[in-house]
Design a protein around this motif. Structure first.
Motif, PDB file in Angstrom:
ATOM      1  N   VAL A   1     -13.993  49.400  11.202  1.00 19.08           N
ATOM      2  CA  VAL A   1     -14.752  48.763   9.962  1.00 19.08           C
ATOM      3  C   VAL A   1     -13.129  47.850   9.769  1.00 19.08           C
ATOM      4  CG1 VAL A   1     -15.147  48.640   7.332  1.00 19.08           C
ATOM      5  CG2 VAL A   1     -16.094  50.367   8.854  1.00 19.08           C
ATOM      6  N   CYS A   2     -11.723  48.559   9.949  1.00 24.87           N
ATOM      7  CA  CYS A   2     -10.772  47.295   8.928  1.00 24.87           C
ATOM      8  C   CYS A   2     -10.873  46.364  10.252  1.00 24.87           C
ATOM      9  CB  CYS A   2      -9.323  48.198   9.340  1.00 24.87           C
ATOM     10  SG  CYS A   2      -9.452  50.052   8.095  1.00 24.87           S
ATOM     11  N   LEU A   3     -10.833  46.479  11.144  1.00 23.34           N
ATOM     12  CA  LEU A   3     -10.693  45.927  12.363  1.00 23.34           C
ATOM     13  C   LEU A   3     -11.323  44.601  11.672  1.00 23.34           C
ATOM     14  CD1 LEU A   3      -9.328  44.507  14.445  1.00 23.34           C
ATOM     15  CD2 LEU A   3     -11.506  46.076  16.130  1.00 23.34           C
ATOM     16  N   VAL A   4     -12.555  44.590  11.543  1.00 25.99           N
ATOM     17  CA  VAL A   4     -13.952  43.709  11.368  1.00 25.99           C
ATOM     18  C   VAL A   4     -13.631  42.779  10.309  1.00 25.99           C
ATOM     19  CG1 VAL A   4     -16.107  43.418  11.170  1.00 25.99           C
ATOM     20  CG2 VAL A   4     -16.123  45.112  12.707  1.00 25.99           C
ATOM     21  N   VAL A   5     -13.452  43.610   9.330  1.00 23.41           N
ATOM     22  CA  VAL A   5     -12.230  43.143   8.415  1.00 23.41           C
ATOM     23  C   VAL A   5     -11.909  42.187   8.257  1.00 23.41           C
ATOM     24  CG1 VAL A   5     -12.493  43.051   5.787  1.00 23.41           C
ATOM     25  CG2 VAL A   5     -13.610  45.012   6.325  1.00 23.41           C
ATOM     26  N   TYR A   6     -10.632  42.536   8.456  1.00 21.09           N
ATOM     27  CA  TYR A   6      -9.901  41.258   9.079  1.00 21.09           C
ATOM     28  C   TYR A   6     -10.177  40.332  10.041  1.00 21.09           C
ATOM     29  CZ  TYR A   6      -5.236  39.700  11.616  1.00 21.09           C
ATOM     30  OH  TYR A   6      -4.947  38.979  11.785  1.00 21.09           O
ATOM     31  N   ILE A   7     -10.847  40.685  11.110  1.00 17.76           N
ATOM     32  CA  ILE A   7     -11.633  38.729  11.753  1.00 17.76           C
ATOM     33  C   ILE A   7     -12.373  38.620  11.201  1.00 17.76           C
ATOM     34  CG2 ILE A   7     -12.791  38.729  14.060  1.00 17.76           C
ATOM     35  CD1 ILE A   7     -11.719  41.572  15.021  1.00 17.76           C
ATOM     36  N   VAL A   8     -13.317  38.610   9.980  1.00 16.62           N
ATOM     37  CA  VAL A   8     -14.239  38.090   9.343  1.00 16.62           C
ATOM     38  C   VAL A   8     -12.970  37.264   8.204  1.00 16.62           C
ATOM     39  CG1 VAL A   8     -15.782  38.264   8.005  1.00 16.62           C
ATOM     40  CG2 VAL A   8     -16.353  39.658   9.984  1.00 16.62           C
ATOM     41  N   SER A   9     -12.524  37.805   8.193  1.00 19.55           N
ATOM     42  CA  SER A   9     -11.303  37.175   6.792  1.00 19.55           C
ATOM     43  C   SER A   9     -10.336  35.715   7.229  1.00 19.55           C
ATOM     44  CB  SER A   9     -10.427  38.412   5.891  1.00 19.55           C
ATOM     45  OG  SER A   9      -9.547  38.985   6.772  1.00 19.55           O
ATOM     46  N   GLN A  10     -10.060  36.263   8.432  1.00 19.62           N
ATOM     47  CA  GLN A  10      -9.390  34.958   9.212  1.00 19.62           C
ATOM     48  C   GLN A  10     -10.555  34.687   9.351  1.00 19.62           C
ATOM     49  OE1 GLN A  10      -5.885  35.831   8.685  1.00 19.62           O
ATOM     50  NE2 GLN A  10      -6.821  37.165   7.499  1.00 19.62           N
ATOM     51  N   ILE A  11     -11.463  34.361  10.006  1.00 15.47           N
ATOM     52  CA  ILE A  11     -12.298  33.303  10.382  1.00 15.47           C
ATOM     53  C   ILE A  11     -13.003  32.667   9.548  1.00 15.47           C
ATOM     54  CG2 ILE A  11     -14.648  33.050  11.509  1.00 15.47           C
ATOM     55  CD1 ILE A  11     -14.269  35.432  13.292  1.00 15.47           C
ATOM     56  N   LEU A  12     -12.750  33.022   8.165  1.00 16.05           N
ATOM     57  CA  LEU A  12     -13.053  32.344   6.624  1.00 16.05           C
ATOM     58  C   LEU A  12     -12.869  31.450   6.392  1.00 16.05           C
ATOM     59  CD1 LEU A  12     -15.030  35.403   4.810  1.00 16.05           C
ATOM     60  CD2 LEU A  12     -16.187  33.357   6.152  1.00 16.05           C
ATOM     61  N   LEU A  13     -11.155  31.944   6.759  1.00 16.09           N
ATOM     62  CA  LEU A  13      -9.313  31.382   6.285  1.00 16.09           C
ATOM     63  C   LEU A  13      -9.345  30.010   7.562  1.00 16.09           C
ATOM     64  CD1 LEU A  13      -6.732  31.490   4.563  1.00 16.09           C
ATOM     65  CD2 LEU A  13      -6.363  32.622   6.611  1.00 16.09           C
ATOM     66  N   VAL A  14      -9.880  30.439   8.492  1.00 13.22           N
ATOM     67  CA  VAL A  14      -9.534  29.024   8.867  1.00 13.22           C
ATOM     68  C   VAL A  14     -10.502  28.301   8.953  1.00 13.22           C
ATOM     69  CG1 VAL A  14      -9.778  28.528  11.496  1.00 13.22           C
ATOM     70  CG2 VAL A  14      -8.534  30.464  10.884  1.00 13.22           C
ATOM     71  N   PHE A  15     -12.132  28.159   9.046  1.00 10.24           N
ATOM     72  CA  PHE A  15     -12.843  27.365   8.350  1.00 10.24           C
ATOM     73  C   PHE A  15     -12.790  26.712   6.298  1.00 10.24           C
ATOM     74  CE2 PHE A  15     -15.421  29.472  11.686  1.00 10.24           C
ATOM     75  CZ  PHE A  15     -16.100  27.618  12.125  1.00 10.24           C
ATOM     76  N   LYS A  16     -12.302  27.714   5.763  1.00 11.52           N
ATOM     77  CA  LYS A  16     -11.949  27.171   4.734  1.00 11.52           C
ATOM     78  C   LYS A  16     -10.796  26.503   4.157  1.00 11.52           C
ATOM     79  CE  LYS A  16     -13.731  29.610   0.956  1.00 11.52           C
ATOM     80  NZ  LYS A  16     -13.497  30.914   0.389  1.00 11.52           N
ATOM     81  N   THR A  17      -9.552  26.674   5.258  1.00 10.36           N
ATOM     82  CA  THR A  17      -8.355  26.264   4.595  1.00 10.36           C
ATOM     83  C   THR A  17      -8.251  25.391   5.499  1.00 10.36           C
ATOM     84  OG1 THR A  17      -6.936  28.062   5.554  1.00 10.36           O
ATOM     85  CG2 THR A  17      -8.225  28.341   2.664  1.00 10.36           C
ATOM     86  N   MET A  18      -8.008  25.421   7.345  1.00  5.39           N
ATOM     87  CA  MET A  18      -7.184  24.875   8.166  1.00  5.39           C
ATOM     88  C   MET A  18      -8.357  23.699   8.701  1.00  5.39           C
ATOM     89  SD  MET A  18      -4.875  27.131   8.410  1.00  5.39           S
ATOM     90  CE  MET A  18      -4.030  26.716   9.566  1.00  5.39           C
TER      91      MET A  18
END
Length: 303
Positions: free
Chosen positions: A194-211
């Protein structure tokens, strides 16, 4: 793989926890096939998993380099929080190296305590990585006491709780039993997953929203692929590799290689999305990735 049970996992690969689980026959759970041991000349000392020992030495060296580079990015966002993850990973690598290779022998009375500490470090690593994913969104100011010590202390609490679960399971106390290690299994596979999935999903959202650039997604992808390969090899085809290599190698070696590569891509991803202000840094390099200016008139340099 049966929920809550290590029998099929340990029959495939010699995980560190396996010798301390089972119905109490004194042997623990043993793999069907495992790599040859190496006898140190004229000492009679046996070194288990020599290939895995070698790759863990390489991992320690590479982890030191990554910690140095992260620490050198003085103005990068989330630097102190991210370096905490790598220190935890370094400690886990050192301890697991000593346990896997029999430098800390299984026959020693304190062996199970070190295995419990190693288990706690593994779980704490995943927890710390997930928190670093939240730091990326700047829910709180990075580098402050609240942020840094929040990550450190919560990782310590999670690690200590996981170590307690492990030692209680090995000793069959406090309602736990080594023959039925359900909570240990849940912590090792469900909680960390769960920790790993949360990290991966959060970073994908971060890239799409802010990069502006999408190249960091490649680092995430490669990291996930290598980690998944390590799990498949360790849990699924270790015996096949062992028999095919005539006991010279097994899944432990390739699993350790995959984990190293996955962690290296965690570093590469973090490095690619952090921008250092050269005006205030010492000897740092400016990152090529730029922050996409939000339309609401506010921004925070770094991500």
């Amino acid at each position: 793989m049966k929920f809550g049970q290590f029998d099929s996992i340990c029959a495939e690969n010699a995980l560190i926890v396996c010798p301390l689980l089972g119905q109490g026959n004194g042997l623990g759970l043993q793999p069907t096939c495992y790599a040859r041991n190496l006898e140190v000349v004229k000492t009679g000392v046996l070194i288990f998993q020599p290939a895995a020992l070698f790759i863990r030495i390489v991992t320690i060296f590479m982890c030191g380099i990554m910690i140095f580079h992260i620490s050198s990015k003085y103005t990068a966002v989330g630097r102190k929080e991210m370096v905490t993850f790598f220190y935890l990973f370094l400690l886990d690598t050192i301890l697991s190296m000593l346990l896997v290779s029999n430098i800390i022998p299984m026959a020693w009375q304190g062996y199970h305590y070190f295995v419990a500490i190693d288990f706690g470090l593994v779980v704490a690593c995943f927890w710390c990585l997930m928190l670093n994913g939240f730091i990326s969104f700047q829910f709180m100011e990075d580098g402050t006491r609240l942020s840094v010590w929040g990550v450190r202390l919560s990782s310590l609490v999670i690690g200590l709780f996981s170590a307690f679960v492990a030692i209680a399971t090995f000793e069959s106390v406090a309602g736990f039993h080594r023959g039925n290690p359900v909570l240990l299994w849940v912590m090792m596979y469900v909680f960390t997953g769960v920790c790993l999935v949360v990290y991966i999903v959060s970073q994908i959202l971060l890239v799409f929203k802010t990069m502006r650039d999408r190249w960091p997604l490649g680092d995430i992808t490669f990291g996930v692929v290598f980690f998944a390969m390590g799990q498949i090899i360790t849990i699924g085809i270790s015996n096949t590799i062992c028999r095919g290599s005539k006991h010279y190698l097994d899944g432990t070696f390739f699993g350790a290689c995959s984990v190293l590569l996955a962690v290296m891509f965690v570093y590469k991803y973090w490095d690619s999305i952090t921008k250092e202000d050269l005006e205030f840094s010492v000897g740092g390099k400016q990152n090529v990735w730029e922050h996409q200016q939000p339309q609401h008139g506010y921004s925070h340099g770094g991500y």
